[in-house]
Design an enzyme around this catalytic site. Structure first.
Site, PDB file in Angstrom:
ATOM      1  N   LYS A 142      40.279  15.838  -8.251  1.00  0.00           N
ATOM      2  CA  LYS A 142      39.101  15.497  -9.048  1.00  0.00           C
ATOM      3  C   LYS A 142      39.529  14.754 -10.291  1.00  0.00           C
ATOM      4  O   LYS A 142      40.464  15.193 -10.976  1.00  0.00           O
ATOM      5  CB  LYS A 142      38.351  16.770  -9.435  1.00  0.00           C
ATOM      6  N   ASN A 197       4.978   7.690  10.152  1.00  0.00           N
ATOM      7  CA  ASN A 197       3.918   8.641   9.810  1.00  0.00           C
ATOM      8  C   ASN A 197       4.401  10.075   9.854  1.00  0.00           C
ATOM      9  O   ASN A 197       3.822  10.962   9.253  1.00  0.00           O
ATOM     10  CB  ASN A 197       2.740   8.481  10.774  1.00  0.00           C
ATOM     11  N   LEU A 215       0.855  -1.192   0.000  1.00  0.00           N
ATOM     12  CA  LEU A 215       0.000   0.000   0.000  1.00  0.00           C
ATOM     13  C   LEU A 215       0.889   1.239   0.000  1.00  0.00           C
ATOM     14  O   LEU A 215       1.570   1.521   0.986  1.00  0.00           O
ATOM     15  CB  LEU A 215      -0.895   0.022   1.237  1.00  0.00           C
ATOM     16  N   ARG A 223       1.204  13.738   7.414  1.00  0.00           N
ATOM     17  CA  ARG A 223       1.905  14.078   8.647  1.00  0.00           C
ATOM     18  C   ARG A 223       3.413  14.257   8.452  1.00  0.00           C
ATOM     19  O   ARG A 223       4.109  14.731   9.332  1.00  0.00           O
ATOM     20  CB  ARG A 223       1.615  12.997   9.712  1.00  0.00           C
TER      21      ARG A 223
HETATM   22  C1  UD1 Z   1      -2.604   1.713   9.549  1.00  0.00           C
HETATM   23  C2  UD1 Z   1      -3.660   0.739  10.130  1.00  0.00           C
HETATM   24  C3  UD1 Z   1      -3.410   0.616  11.647  1.00  0.00           C
HETATM   25  C4  UD1 Z   1      -2.008   0.128  11.900  1.00  0.00           C
HETATM   26  C5  UD1 Z   1      -0.964   1.011  11.198  1.00  0.00           C
HETATM   27  C6  UD1 Z   1       0.373   0.341  11.273  1.00  0.00           C
HETATM   28  C7  UD1 Z   1      -5.687   1.006   8.800  1.00  0.00           C
HETATM   29  C8  UD1 Z   1      -7.052   1.566   8.766  1.00  0.00           C
HETATM   30  N1  UD1 Z   1      -4.973   1.270   9.897  1.00  0.00           N
HETATM   31  O1  UD1 Z   1      -2.834   2.969  10.148  1.00  0.00           O
HETATM   32  O2  UD1 Z   1      -4.354  -0.283  12.210  1.00  0.00           O
HETATM   33  O3  UD1 Z   1      -1.755   0.083  13.296  1.00  0.00           O
HETATM   34  O4  UD1 Z   1      -1.299   1.195   9.811  1.00  0.00           O
HETATM   35  O5  UD1 Z   1       1.403   1.141  10.753  1.00  0.00           O
HETATM   36  O6  UD1 Z   1      -5.274   0.327   7.879  1.00  0.00           O
HETATM   37  N2  UD1 Z   1      -2.579   4.009   1.938  1.00  0.00           N
HETATM   38  C9  UD1 Z   1      -3.017   3.823   0.651  1.00  0.00           C
HETATM   39  N3  UD1 Z   1      -4.226   4.341   0.301  1.00  0.00           N
HETATM   40  C10 UD1 Z   1      -5.008   5.015   1.158  1.00  0.00           C
HETATM   41  C11 UD1 Z   1      -4.558   5.200   2.485  1.00  0.00           C
HETATM   42  C12 UD1 Z   1      -3.329   4.673   2.853  1.00  0.00           C
HETATM   43  O7  UD1 Z   1      -2.337   3.202  -0.167  1.00  0.00           O
HETATM   44  O8  UD1 Z   1      -6.089   5.454   0.751  1.00  0.00           O
HETATM   45  C13 UD1 Z   1      -1.263   3.471   2.324  1.00  0.00           C
HETATM   46  C14 UD1 Z   1      -0.321   4.531   2.827  1.00  0.00           C
HETATM   47  O9  UD1 Z   1       0.455   5.047   1.757  1.00  0.00           O
HETATM   48  C15 UD1 Z   1       0.515   3.771   3.840  1.00  0.00           C
HETATM   49  C16 UD1 Z   1      -0.373   2.656   4.332  1.00  0.00           C
HETATM   50  O10 UD1 Z   1      -1.426   2.565   3.383  1.00  0.00           O
HETATM   51  O11 UD1 Z   1       1.663   3.212   3.241  1.00  0.00           O
HETATM   52  C17 UD1 Z   1      -0.955   2.921   5.719  1.00  0.00           C
HETATM   53  O12 UD1 Z   1      -1.671   4.131   5.713  1.00  0.00           O
HETATM   54  P1  UD1 Z   1      -1.673   5.144   6.933  1.00  0.00           P
HETATM   55  O13 UD1 Z   1      -2.583   6.254   6.609  1.00  0.00           O
HETATM   56  O14 UD1 Z   1      -0.285   5.472   7.319  1.00  0.00           O
HETATM   57  O15 UD1 Z   1      -2.351   4.229   8.062  1.00  0.00           O
HETATM   58  P2  UD1 Z   1      -2.163   4.359   9.629  1.00  0.00           P
HETATM   59  O16 UD1 Z   1      -3.015   5.460  10.140  1.00  0.00           O
HETATM   60  O17 UD1 Z   1      -0.736   4.368   9.998  1.00  0.00           O
HETATM   61 CA    CA Z   2       1.078   4.529   8.858  1.00  0.00          CA
END
Ligand code: UD1
Ligand code: CA
Length: 453
Positions: A347, A224, A7, A14
């Site tokens: 260099k 984050n 993902l 942040r």
């Molecule tokens: C997420 C988990 C949380 C976990 C944490 C661990 C969910 C709802 N929550 O939270 O339970 O403890 O990771 O690090 O999954 N991303 C996408 N598309 C989106 C949103 C996010 O690809 O629409 C990707 C982001 O780029 C990232 C990852 O998913 O790499 C996680 O997203 P992030 O928003 O950081 O989730 P957390 O709030 O950290």
């Molecule tokens: Ca995260």
């Protein structure tokens, strides 16, 4: 059969950065590259990367890795929405889908293997990685029974006070039975604080969800914000230093030094405080680096000493002494037993065995033979304003202090250049070259006496 999906579509709000979060660097490579590497040993059939925010930039940077399928998520409506994008792509796929958060970069390959193997043995629909954290804030909380069966995951922001006290957290790493996941994915709802589709909600919808607790909670650090990025860098750096100390490298003050993963060290290397190695460095047996040096892509043979210097894309032979305060730039090759002293810049030059450039010199686009002595303040004037030109100096030549060698120029072997010379013409072997104003002496000359008016 295994498919891996990372993902990587989120913006990383942040981080407050122009760079997409998954492209932030950590010990020399990006977050997402590290995440991809953590699943490498499983040899997945398909490797999918979900991209969205600055998708083109992410694709451009990662396509050279090869074998990746990019799947666009537009808009980015949560981690569940991200995985929904795989429904058409993995239509009919039989096997497991390993989902990795693109911002969890410290995961070890062994941990991912344990997760996938455990999942296969237990027959669960999903197995996720969890960690007990001293400070679980920001992470989703995992609710499970003592058999490892998970009933729900509640995001930090959606927790009530009671739930927030649970310190079993979701790492964002899941192994799903794809067919089972594909059935429940379309019915995710956005009934939560962020109004997004959460992948974590699928654990409640699937018949059997299990979790595996990670032994080393550092592995599941999520990035984050910049503070967490720095913490991860710290963990990685410590892993690297611990590894090399076990292999026979001395760090005088480990915490003040940083390494990249591509660095290789021989035995009995001593690394003094405030010394940093980046890129692909090879450091031979018995080298002594620092204090306060920066080496990037440096190839050093045995017994080289580097003190307070900056070295970039340079090859150095045995027993060479460098610094303090030398700047060695790309394309430089220094042969054995040379001495490169203070305030010397090199260099794209080749310095022959045993040659010495001890003080205050710029040597660029030059080729020096063996046992050449370059006097203090010597400059190769390699640039005519349009083009760079080469300077060649033969074996055992001696260049007087404060000389300017205007390139292109060739000096033969055993040439002597008088101090303060500016040379614009080639010099034959064995000759003395002088290129300076003759000294004038006026006997008995004194200042006129001051008159009073
Ligand atoms: C997420 C988990 C949380 C976990 C944490 C661990 C969910 C709802 N929550 O939270 O339970 O403890 O990771 O690090 O999954 N991303 C996408 N598309 C989106 C949103 C996010 O690809 O629409 C990707 C982001 O780029 C990232 C990852 O998913 O790499 C996680 O997203 P992030 O928003 O950081 O989730 P957390 O709030 O950290
Ligand atoms: Ca995260």
């Amino acid at each position: 059969m295994l498919a891996v999906a990372v993902l990587a579509a989120g913006k990383g709000t942040r981080m407050r950065s122009a760079l997409p979060k998954v492209l932030q660097p950590l010990a020399g490579s990006t977050l997402v590259e590290r995440v991809l590497a953590s699943a490498q040993t499983l040899t997945p059939k398909r490797r999918l990367l979900i991209v969205g925010h600055q998708a083109e930039r992410v694709e451009e940077q990662l396509s050279p890795l090869g074998g990746l399928e990019f799947v666009l998520q537009q808009p980015q409506n949560g981690t569940g929405h991200a995985v929904q994008q795989l429904l058409p792509v993995l239509d009919g796929f039989q096997g497991e889908l390993l989902v990795l958060n693109g911002d969890v970069p410290l995961l070890r390959t062994q941990t991912v293997e344990v997760l996938v193997n455990g999942h296969r043995q237990s027959g669960a629909d999903v197995t996720l990685l969890t960690a007990r954290l001293a400070d679980p804030s920001g992470y989703g909380r995992v609710f499970s029974d003592n058999q490892g069966r998970v009933s729900s995951i509640v995001e930090d922001r959606d927790c009530n006070e009671d739930q927030r006290r649970n310190n079993l957290t979701n790492a964002g790493i899941y192994c799903f039975n794809w067919a089972a996941l594909a059935k429940v994915l379309p019915s995710l709802s956005n009934d939560n604080d962020q109004g997004e589709l959460y992948l974590t909600d699928t654990v409640t919808m699937l018949p059997l969800a299990r979790h595996v607790e990670v032994a080393d909670p550092d592995e599941v650090n999520g990035v984050n914000n910049r503070k967490q990025l720095a913490q991860c860098e710290g963990v990685l750096q410590q892993r690297l230093r611990d590894h090399w100390m076990a292999e026979g490298v001395t760090f005088v003050d480990p915490d003040s030094c940083t390494l990249s993963e591509e660095c290789q060290f021989g035995r009995d290397v001593v690394i003094e405080p405030q010394t940093h190695l980046r890129g692909r460095c090879h450091i031979g047996d018995g080298c002594k680096l620092g204090p306060a040096s920066l080496l990037t892509n440096a190839y050093l043979e045995q017994g080289v000493c580097v003190l307070h210097s900056v070295i970039n894309d340079v090859k150095v032979g045995k027993q060479v002494k460098i610094g303090p305060f030398a700047h060695l730039r790309p394309g430089t090759h220094i042969a054995d037993n040379c001495r490169i002293g203070n305030f010397v810049e090199l260099k794209k030059s080749h310095i022959g065995e045993g040659s010495k450039i001890n003080h205050l010199s710029y040597i660029g686009d030059a080729e020096l033979g063996r046992d050449v002595n370059v006097g203090a303040g010597t400059i190769t004037a390699n640039y005519d304003g349009v083009m760079k030109h080469r300077t060649l100096i033969g074996d055992q030549s001696s260049i007087g202090a404060n000389s300017v060698l205007v390139a292109p120029i060739v000096l033969g072997t055993k040439v002597t250049v008088g101090a303060g010379s500016t040379l614009t013409k080639d010099v034959q072997s064995g000759a003395l070259a002088l290129g300076r104003a003759k000294q004038l002496i006026k006997q008995g000359w004194s200042m006129p006496e001051k008159t009073q008016d």
